[in-house]
Structures are given as C-alpha cells and as structure tokens.
Design a protein around this motif. Sequence first.
Motif, mmCIF file in Angstrom:
data_model
loop_
_atom_site.group_PDB
_atom_site.id
_atom_site.type_symbol
_atom_site.label_atom_id
_atom_site.label_comp_id
_atom_site.label_asym_id
_atom_site.label_seq_id
_atom_site.Cartn_x
_atom_site.Cartn_y
_atom_site.Cartn_z
ATOM 1 N N GLY A 79 6.069 -0.477 11.233
ATOM 2 C CA GLY A 79 6.950 0.380 10.452
ATOM 3 C C GLY A 79 6.511 0.475 9.012
ATOM 4 N N HIS A 80 7.424 0.949 8.174
ATOM 5 C CA HIS A 80 7.077 1.224 6.782
ATOM 6 C C HIS A 80 6.768 -0.038 5.988
ATOM 7 N N ASP A 81 7.345 -1.172 6.365
ATOM 8 C CA ASP A 81 7.093 -2.423 5.645
ATOM 9 C C ASP A 81 5.612 -2.804 5.714
ATOM 10 N N ASP A 82 5.112 -2.904 6.939
ATOM 11 C CA ASP A 82 3.732 -3.339 7.139
ATOM 12 C C ASP A 82 2.753 -2.311 6.580
ATOM 13 N N TYR A 83 3.095 -1.038 6.713
ATOM 14 C CA TYR A 83 2.201 0.007 6.210
ATOM 15 C C TYR A 83 2.076 -0.068 4.689
ATOM 16 N N MET A 84 3.211 -0.178 3.985
ATOM 17 C CA MET A 84 3.138 -0.219 2.523
ATOM 18 C C MET A 84 2.466 -1.498 2.044
ATOM 19 N N TYR A 85 2.639 -2.588 2.771
ATOM 20 C CA TYR A 85 1.930 -3.822 2.448
ATOM 21 C C TYR A 85 0.422 -3.600 2.538
ATOM 22 N N MET A 86 -0.022 -2.949 3.598
ATOM 23 C CA MET A 86 -1.446 -2.670 3.767
ATOM 24 C C MET A 86 -1.960 -1.777 2.647
ATOM 25 N N VAL A 87 -1.190 -0.753 2.280
ATOM 26 C CA VAL A 87 -1.600 0.163 1.219
ATOM 27 C C VAL A 87 -1.770 -0.600 -0.097
ATOM 28 N N ALA A 88 -0.778 -1.418 -0.441
ATOM 29 C CA ALA A 88 -0.833 -2.164 -1.699
ATOM 30 C C ALA A 88 -1.997 -3.153 -1.712
ATOM 31 N N LYS A 89 -2.129 -3.909 -0.658
ATOM 32 C CA LYS A 89 -3.158 -4.948 -0.599
ATOM 33 C C LYS A 89 -4.564 -4.357 -0.612
ATOM 34 N N GLU A 90 -4.800 -3.370 0.247
ATOM 35 C CA GLU A 90 -6.146 -2.811 0.389
ATOM 36 C C GLU A 90 -6.572 -1.966 -0.804
ATOM 37 N N ASN A 91 -5.605 -1.481 -1.590
ATOM 38 C CA ASN A 91 -5.944 -0.719 -2.795
ATOM 39 C C ASN A 91 -6.026 -1.605 -4.034
#
Length: 315
Positions: free
Chosen positions: A223-235
């Motif tokens: 869901g949106h939690d894991d996706y936004m975590y990935m976006v923040a971390k990988e960027n």
Amino acid sequence: MTISVQTPVFEYEDSTTNKKTGELQLDSGIPMSKVSSDDEVFLAPEMNAFGRQFRDYADTNSERQKGVEHFYKTQHTNQTVDFVKKMRSEYGKLDKMVMNIWECCELLNEVVDESDPDLDEPQIQHLLQSAEAIRKDYPNEDWLHLTALIHDLGKVLTLPQFGELPQWAVVGDTFPVGCAFDESNVHHKYFMENPDINNPKYNTKAGIYSEGCGLENVNMSWGHDDYMYMVAKENGSTLPFAGLFIIRYHSFYPLHTAGAYTHLMNEEDKENLKWLHVFNKYDLYSKSKVHIDVEKVKPYYMSLINKYFPENLRW
C-alpha cells in the motif's frame, strides 16, 4: 547528513489524581509534549467529522461503514505473499514519474480514502492538519512536521499516472503477510477468503520469519505506506530513520494500537515505535472539516522539503 533524534518525553495528567507522570500513556490517556510553541497543546476530539467515535467499524447502519467493510473484505482476500512481492518488484523500479514533493502533495487533492471511516476530505487537507498539529506541540522537531506532511503521499498509487491501483491495494490498515493473521486486524473474519490461509508455512505465529527478526525483514501488505517509504529511501532523503519508520508503519494499527506482532520486532523497532505512537495521535485525531490555508503554510513546508529531499524525485 546525520540527524540526532531524542527519545520523546511526555507529561500526562491523570484526571483522577491530577498528578503528572513522565510516562508515555498509550491506553489510559492522551500523551502531551512538554515542549510547545505556546500554552496550548493539541487535544484529541471525542468525535470524528461525522459525529461518531474514531475508527468505529461496528456501525453497520451507516452507508459509509458498509463501504468500509466491503473494502476490508476485498483487501483481506487479495493481499497475499505473492501479490506483495509482485507489487514491491514493480513499484520498486520508481519509473512512473519524476516530480518534487510539493507537486505530489497537490496531486493528492484528487484522492479520497475509501477505507477511512473518519474523513471524506481531500488528502492534502489531512496532511496539513496532521503536520500543523504536530508543529504546534513539537516546534523543534521539523523532521516530524515534514514526516506528517508526506506520510500519505503514496496514495497517488490510485491515480492513472501510477497504474490506478484499486484502493484495497493502496489504503487501509496494513499487516504482515507470510505469518498468521492476528485477530486484532479490522474485520479479521475476511482473511478466511485469503488463499494464503491454506498454506501451512504462513499460518504459524512467526510464519516464514523468526522472532526478533526486525520489521525491516517482514513483508507488509502492499500500500501507500511501503511505497512512500521506498520513494523516500531510494531518493536519498535525509529524514532520520524514525521518520522513515513512521512513514512505513503508520497504518500498521495492529502493532501500534493493539500491540500485536511485537514478536517480530527488534530493539531498533522498539525505539522507533515510541515516535510512531507520538505521530499516531495527530494522524488519527487531527482529521477535521476545518481547512488549513495551503498558501499560508506552503513556504514553511517548502523549506523543509528542500532541507530533507532532493529537488526532484523518482516515483
């Protein structure tokens, strides 16, 4: 850049004794920060915007509640180990769009969370309401203000630009897959329709994991939690890890509200959970029909975005 995050300190006034303690009260009262920008702190309302108790899933006479229950039936049926792995692989590529954080905030105006029984307002208002409430009580923790602003940005997954995922694959409470579904999950009965219920490997307390393995090693429902975590971390966001932890697990209500799945946590998780408990009060109880003046607060949040994120991000 390394940012030191202090353990939160609280004052709680017991209404029966009028004595104050320094402990974080999770069940018996509302925690309040000792640090405030003025003499007032955010106080949780007793009722949501619809005049009902917060997170009340039992009112079957409400049309909105009927929709919420249908949502959870679909979510619990479809969030499987294989589905989660597929989504993490697909969206981990971060190849859907390039834009900055504020542009994503504006995109969120188009999203209404069908799983939320407490709010039917555009999501950007919820983000600003949460952030401004935290800012009032924790004026020196600017990373926490920004975390509140961006914690739900992953809900853009429902939009066409991001594949237009169904809401059951984007919003709602999250939970681990690959182990037994704890009964504290909302509408737990619908897990009986999940294909993973037939796999013995996934139906013990720890399942495919080991006790104390750390939440980082646990697959959560997508869901949106894991996706936004990935976006923040990988960027390359420089938010402290407590902020990333909040983003990733803020919808994990079985953990931070019911105390389930703690056997999977490690010591670092336990420390970060303290900040998630702080955040949850503002995430849940700040939802309101009273709108924040976006243009008035935008310059402040733009300064935080520039401090903790690159100009443009891959999504």
